[in-house]
Design a protein around this motif. Structure first.
Motif, PDB file in Angstrom:
ATOM      1  N   GLY A   1     -56.231  26.793 -21.296  1.00 49.90           N
ATOM      2  CA  GLY A   1     -54.951  26.801 -20.588  1.00 49.90           C
ATOM      3  C   GLY A   1     -53.817  27.304 -21.464  1.00 49.90           C
ATOM      4  O   GLY A   1     -52.802  27.798 -20.973  1.00 49.90           O
ATOM      5  N   SER A   2     -53.983  27.183 -22.792  1.00 48.57           N
ATOM      6  CA  SER A   2     -52.923  27.601 -23.714  1.00 48.57           C
ATOM      7  C   SER A   2     -53.066  29.048 -24.152  1.00 48.57           C
ATOM      8  O   SER A   2     -52.257  29.545 -24.925  1.00 48.57           O
ATOM      9  N   ALA A   3     -54.116  29.721 -23.684  1.00 43.03           N
ATOM     10  CA  ALA A   3     -54.366  31.084 -24.152  1.00 43.03           C
ATOM     11  C   ALA A   3     -53.462  32.098 -23.478  1.00 43.03           C
ATOM     12  O   ALA A   3     -53.921  33.037 -22.839  1.00 43.03           O
ATOM     13  N   SER A   4     -52.159  31.887 -23.577  1.00 41.67           N
ATOM     14  CA  SER A   4     -51.233  32.875 -23.033  1.00 41.67           C
ATOM     15  C   SER A   4     -50.029  32.988 -23.960  1.00 41.67           C
ATOM     16  O   SER A   4     -49.668  32.036 -24.641  1.00 41.67           O
ATOM     17  N   LYS A   5     -49.423  34.171 -23.953  1.00 42.76           N
ATOM     18  CA  LYS A   5     -48.258  34.434 -24.807  1.00 42.76           C
ATOM     19  C   LYS A   5     -47.113  33.486 -24.468  1.00 42.76           C
ATOM     20  O   LYS A   5     -46.338  33.086 -25.337  1.00 42.76           O
ATOM     21  N   VAL A   6     -47.007  33.123 -23.201  1.00 43.75           N
ATOM     22  CA  VAL A   6     -45.923  32.238 -22.769  1.00 43.75           C
ATOM     23  C   VAL A   6     -45.980  30.911 -23.533  1.00 43.75           C
ATOM     24  O   VAL A   6     -44.964  30.377 -23.966  1.00 43.75           O
ATOM     25  N   TYR A   7     -47.201  30.402 -23.716  1.00 45.88           N
ATOM     26  CA  TYR A   7     -47.368  29.142 -24.449  1.00 45.88           C
ATOM     27  C   TYR A   7     -46.820  29.270 -25.861  1.00 45.88           C
ATOM     28  O   TYR A   7     -46.047  28.434 -26.327  1.00 45.88           O
ATOM     29  N   VAL A   8     -47.192  30.353 -26.547  1.00 45.18           N
ATOM     30  CA  VAL A   8     -46.761  30.539 -27.934  1.00 45.18           C
ATOM     31  C   VAL A   8     -45.244  30.643 -28.008  1.00 45.18           C
ATOM     32  O   VAL A   8     -44.596  29.998 -28.833  1.00 45.18           O
ATOM     33  N   GLU A   9     -44.669  31.443 -27.096  1.00 45.60           N
ATOM     34  CA  GLU A   9     -43.219  31.653 -27.127  1.00 45.60           C
ATOM     35  C   GLU A   9     -42.458  30.362 -26.845  1.00 45.60           C
ATOM     36  O   GLU A   9     -41.446  30.068 -27.474  1.00 45.60           O
ATOM     37  N   MET A  10     -42.953  29.571 -25.895  1.00 47.13           N
ATOM     38  CA  MET A  10     -42.208  28.373 -25.493  1.00 47.13           C
ATOM     39  C   MET A  10     -42.351  27.215 -26.474  1.00 47.13           C
ATOM     40  O   MET A  10     -41.612  26.238 -26.390  1.00 47.13           O
ATOM     41  N   SER A  11     -43.326  27.327 -27.408  1.00 48.12           N
ATOM     42  CA  SER A  11     -43.571  26.188 -28.285  1.00 48.12           C
ATOM     43  C   SER A  11     -42.613  26.146 -29.474  1.00 48.12           C
ATOM     44  O   SER A  11     -42.697  25.234 -30.294  1.00 48.12           O
ATOM     45  N   ASP A  12     -41.702  27.128 -29.604  1.00 46.80           N
ATOM     46  CA  ASP A  12     -40.715  27.150 -30.690  1.00 46.80           C
ATOM     47  C   ASP A  12     -41.379  27.073 -32.057  1.00 46.80           C
ATOM     48  O   ASP A  12     -40.920  26.355 -32.951  1.00 46.80           O
ATOM     49  N   GLY A  13     -42.468  27.770 -32.229  1.00 48.34           N
ATOM     50  CA  GLY A  13     -43.147  27.768 -33.521  1.00 48.34           C
ATOM     51  C   GLY A  13     -44.123  26.621 -33.691  1.00 48.34           C
ATOM     52  O   GLY A  13     -44.864  26.571 -34.674  1.00 48.34           O
ATOM     53  N   GLY A  14     -44.151  25.706 -32.733  1.00 46.03           N
ATOM     54  CA  GLY A  14     -45.070  24.574 -32.837  1.00 46.03           C
ATOM     55  C   GLY A  14     -46.525  24.963 -32.675  1.00 46.03           C
ATOM     56  O   GLY A  14     -47.432  24.223 -33.041  1.00 46.03           O
ATOM     57  N   ALA A  15     -46.744  26.170 -32.136  1.00 44.17           N
ATOM     58  CA  ALA A  15     -48.116  26.618 -31.919  1.00 44.17           C
ATOM     59  C   ALA A  15     -48.737  27.177 -33.193  1.00 44.17           C
ATOM     60  O   ALA A  15     -49.935  27.437 -33.231  1.00 44.17           O
ATOM     61  N   GLU A  16     -47.906  27.379 -34.224  1.00 45.81           N
ATOM     62  CA  GLU A  16     -48.397  27.972 -35.476  1.00 45.81           C
ATOM     63  C   GLU A  16     -49.602  27.188 -35.999  1.00 45.81           C
ATOM     64  O   GLU A  16     -49.570  25.954 -36.080  1.00 45.81           O
ATOM     65  N   ASN A  17     -50.657  27.918 -36.321  1.00 49.92           N
ATOM     66  CA  ASN A  17     -51.894  27.342 -36.857  1.00 49.92           C
ATOM     67  C   ASN A  17     -52.737  26.577 -35.831  1.00 49.92           C
ATOM     68  O   ASN A  17     -53.792  26.054 -36.174  1.00 49.92           O
ATOM     69  N   ALA A  18     -52.291  26.496 -34.575  1.00 50.27           N
ATOM     70  CA  ALA A  18     -53.101  25.825 -33.560  1.00 50.27           C
ATOM     71  C   ALA A  18     -54.346  26.674 -33.278  1.00 50.27           C
ATOM     72  O   ALA A  18     -54.286  27.903 -33.293  1.00 50.27           O
ATOM     73  N   ARG A  19     -55.481  25.999 -33.042  1.00 47.70           N
ATOM     74  CA  ARG A  19     -56.708  26.711 -32.684  1.00 47.70           C
ATOM     75  C   ARG A  19     -56.848  26.651 -31.161  1.00 47.70           C
ATOM     76  O   ARG A  19     -56.823  25.579 -30.563  1.00 47.70           O
TER      77      ARG A  19
END
Lengths: 323, 379
Positions: free
Chosen positions: B250-268
């Motif tokens: 469900g997180s495999a989208s650019k929108v998720y990365v952009e909206m996480s404010d950098g919180g997605a960094e290093n997430a698998r």
């Protein structure tokens, strides 16, 4: 004049029963595929629910925006009865209707104290609550994916096939129409119409307003749950979508479009709402706009709904030619 | 009442006329949820199907005949889906059907295809669609079970024995929670914290604080759909949690990365093939179609490629491939050929169907990617 009216009403009732019966017999001869037959089954089922709602809206003058909730309870009762209680599907249907009637009886008392918009909002909430229970109780109802409905087996005979269901739902519709017409012409029906015109006047005349409202609320809930149960048995799989708010709106639309206070109108309304989208698939982008246009035109030019407007027009023409 | 009769008669006339007119083309049916709550699934599917049927016809159609797509919108309603399914097999007489977008509505349609003996390729995730196997029912999306398998395999490899679950209360989240609990148990991984979030929550700090304060958590697995996934990652960063963060597809989208404010960094993140198509090696057989579809979808819509559209792409690919191999558009022949599909590279994975497996792809078609500088990195 009044004698003439009564005579016409009695004959009229028989006539609409005979007309619907004849239509049930003739339609299969005109149908070329089981797809058309399926549409008819869906129309019969929704017409049943719409007739029930019409008793509440058209005769008692009380609105309900939560009837899909009762529809859903009926549908899920035929799935839950066998899986949870070990009841046979055929038995689950009346059990579901009884449960739904009981629920309406318990909830109707406080809800029907409300009037106008407040009543609409309360019934809306009730419908949404039922929808939420059906979609969130995953362990019980299977959640948004829905659940399977076992086939009805009567003495070793598996009830299946669209044609079989055409006759089952057709007869159920006929019974519903008969029940509704009988109710309308009973003293209860007269009391309901008095409530519709003016609750104050009705209570002055000695009508127990609260009691009659509750009676018709319970009856209309039973109609909806019977329809929901039949649809679930026919489809063999149900999802919480059957109790969605939009289904409630659809039912209200059927009643208003066909004509409030007209049993035949509910059938016509249901037929229009179910069948029309099938013709509009060729212009999918404009489907909703077109449906909306039809509704606006009907409401502008046939203010009391399709069937009452047409029959009034016919009557006045006959009156003109007589004089 | 007369109106009903007239309408029915008109309907009969129309279908007879339709039948004569369309004796020639190969007819493929589709029911998708273009409107209603599942429109986010159905809309990219409809765009994809229309485009690629057009393309099929430009390339000469199938069996030397043009291809006709009969597409209906079920408005995300199971009963409507079933009505259209009946219409497709009874009136339109199609060779095979694609659809529909949701699991519930697909399950409601299945018996229509079973009775009519016409193959159906579903675009819905639910494992119930193909388990137990129905001879006439296939599907293209990977299941939530495969996502959980993929993640739990990685947990085993990295010896994460005690993990925390953080799942949504929506349909996807519930399914992920159920499947992952089972897969974890199977591999001897203990779930020591089990938190949930609602689809409209804007703050997950309480749940995450609870997980943070649970001693011994090796990794956190987040499963669900939409916006709340980004909220989880944002709060994750704000709370300074150091535990490895894993996400479902469900997180495999650019929108998720952009909206996480950098919180997605290093997430698998468990990502479907389409997300990292351009990072596959040149000799990977899955690469050409995935890259071409990614580009075609962007040209068509101006948006990033949608995995949901990809499921429809694969369904159409499977059916057209089956019709070619069967050299027939008879539904029974198409079904047999579908079941015999071998080594067909789609945009979701490499399809290998069999009598026991009507999905044909396994968890190897899911890739574990890491978010690095807001980009997907396959490693």
């Amino acid at each position: 004049m009044s004698v003439f009216d009564t005579v016409q009403r009695v004959v009229g009732n028989r006539l609409s029963l005979i007309l619907i019966g004849a239509m049930l017999l003739v339609l299969p001869l005109l149908m070329t595929s089981s797809f058309q037959m399926r549409l008819a089954v869906v129309v019969w089922v929704y017409a049943m629910a719409a007739i029930g709602l019409n008793l509440l809206m058209g005769f008692a003058g009380q609105v309900s925006l939560g009837h899909a909730g009762f529809f859903g309870i009926g549908a899920y009762s035929v799935a839950l009865g066998p899986s949870q209680l070990g009841l046979s599907p055929a038995l689950s249907l009346p059990a579901g209707i009884a449960f739904c009637g009981l629920l309406a009886l318990l909830l109707g008392r406080p809800i029907l104290k409300l009037k106008g918009h407040y009543l609409a909002v309360a019934t809306l909430g009730l419908g949404m609550l039922i929808f939420m229970i059906l979609s969130n109780e995953v362990e019980l109802t299977g959640g948004p994916d829905g659940m399977r409905v076992p086939r009805v087996v009567i003495m070793g005979w598996k009830v299946k096939g669209t044609e079989t269901w055409y006759w089952i739902t057709g007869i159920a519709l006929l019974i519903s129409v008969w029940l509704a017409l009988n109710l309308i012409n009973s003293p209860t029906g007269l009391a309901l119409r008095a409530i519709h015109d003016s609750e104050v006047a009705a209570s002055v005349l000695g009508v127990d307003v609260a009691r009659y409202k509750l009676i018709v609320f319970v009856i209309s809930a039973c109609f909806a749950s019977a329809a929901g149960g039949l649809l679930a048995l026919y489809n063999g799989h149900i999802t919480p979508g059957v109790s969605d708010f939009l289904v409630s709106v659809q039912l209200v639309t059927m009643v208003v479009l066909g004509g409030m206070g007209s049993v035949g109108g509910s059938l016509v309304g249901a037929a229009l709402i179910i069948i029309l989208p099938q013709f509009l698939t060729v212009m999918h982008e404009y489907e909703h706009a077109f449906l909306g246009l039809i509704m606006i035109l009907t409401m502008v030019f046939m203010r009391s709904g399709i069937v009452p407007s047409i029959s009034k027009a016919i009557r006045s023409r006959r009156h003109d030619s007589n004089s | 009442m007369k109106k009903v009769v007239k309408l029915a008669a008109l309907g009969a006339a129309l279908t007879i006329a339709g039948g004569v007119q369309a004796a020639d083309p190969v007819r493929i049916g589709a029911v998708v949820s273009q409107t209603g709550p599942a429109a986010f699934l159905g809309e990219p599917a409809a765009i994809t199907l229309k485009h690629y049927v057009e393309k099929l016809n430009e390339d000469g159609g199938l069996l030397g005949r043009p291809v006709e797509l009969v597409l209906y919108d079920d408005a995300s309603d199971a009963n409507t889906a079933r009505t259209y399914a009946t219409r497709l097999v009874e009136d339109d007489e199609v060779s095979a059907v694609i659809g529909t977008s949701t699991t519930g509505a697909t399950l409601a349609m299945i018996s229509v295809f079973e009775d009519a003996e016409v193959p159906l390729v579903s675009l819905a995730a639910g494992i119930q669609i193909i388990e137990p196997v129905n001879p006439y029912v296939f599907k293209t999306p990977h299941t939530d079970r495969m996502v959980c398998e993929r993640v739990m395999i990685e947990f085993s490899e990295r010896s994460f024995d005690q993990v925390a679950l953080m799942t949504g209360t929506g349909g996807v989240g519930k399914s992920v929670r159920k499947e992952c609990t089972e897969q974890a148990e199977k591999r001897g991984i203990e779930i020591i914290a089990d938190e949930t979030f609602n689809p409209k929550d804007v703050d997950m700090s309480p749940q995450l604080t609870k997980i943070k304060n649970t001693p011994g958590v090796d990794a956190v697995f987040v499963g669900g759909f939409g916006q709340p996934l980004a909220v989880v990652s944002r709060n994750y960063k704000q709370l300074g949690i150091e535990i490895p963060q894993y996400h479902s597809h469900g997180s495999a989208s650019k929108v998720y990365v952009e909206m996480s404010d950098g919180g997605a960094e290093n997430a698998r993140v468990t990502a479907p093939l389409l997300v990292i198509a351009d990072q596959l090696s040149e000799d990977n057989p899955l690469r050409p179609r995935a890259v071409e579809y990614t580009k075609a979808f962007r040209d068509l819509t101006g948006e990033d490629v949608s995995t949901f559209g990809g499921y429809a792409y694969d369904a159409l690919l499977l059916i057209s491939d089956a019709i070619k191999r069967a050299d027939s558009d008879d539904p029974q022949d198409v079904r047999d050929a579908l079941e015999a599909t071998k080594d067909l590279p789609g945009v979701t994975g490499m399809f290998n169907m069999s009598a026991e497996d009507h999905l044909g792809i396994d968890h190897s078609s899911l890739y574990m990617v890491t978010v690095k500088d807001s980009e997907w990195v396959l490693e």
